[in-house]
Design a protein around this motif. Sequence first.
Motif: not given
Length: 249
Positions: A123-147
């Motif tokens: 899961a962590a590697v998948a999330v890492r891959n998704l964070t590369v692209h600008t348009h995904n960053k908000k979705a990840l932050a909104d989903a609570g990934a930072v905590g």
Amino acid sequence: YAWLSTSDIRREMQVKIVEAGGLPGLVRLLRSSSEKVARQAVGALANLSVAPPNKAKIVSAGGLPLLINLLRSPSERIAEHAAGAIRNLSIAPEIEGQIVSGGGVPPLVELLRSKDKRIAVQAAVAVRNLTVHTHNKKALADAGAVGPLVALLTSPEKKLQEQAVVSLRNLSVPAENKRLLVDEGAIIPLVDILRPLAAGGEGEKKGKDDGKSGKEKDKKKCCCPQAGLQHAKGGGVCDGHPSQHLRVG
């Protein structure tokens, strides 16, 4: 299909299996009510998804929504293999957006909290891959990934720690996410990770022998402990993590 799940399938065989028509049957088996059958099928798809020519074909065959659904499986091994498949698919720029729009982010974020190391790593590697692209960053932050990512900074598992550092570095690029990282307590554990590197001590020595192949080290420059905190060229973010075979039991 059990023999397709072994982790030593050659790349050319992965492509030939799909070309021979093996994909639709595997996708259908993802719906099986038998845990063993579903586990073998998702494990086989995770391994087939390593081959670049197979990634788009898996999506075209309807595999992506089923894999996303299996991220919530009560079976730990099914969840692991589903996350591994998503990890492999997330490397493809034409697919990573579909993972986000298809609802893949919330279950991946939840799996970051898994006590099963193998699940958490995929899961962590998948999330890492998704964070590369600008348009995904908000979705990840909104989903609570930072905590959960901040929590992984203090994980005893260095691989999980590495993925968290890279993901948080990438997520910190948008101005609106910087405050979020501070509020979630990222500063202190990040400084703790940097201390041995700055001192040129044990952390730096470990960075020279992280268990990765020379080929991977040459291609992947990441802002993580094991890569000496080097930023990737290009967009100021770290490259995605390469695809990986899974061992299915």
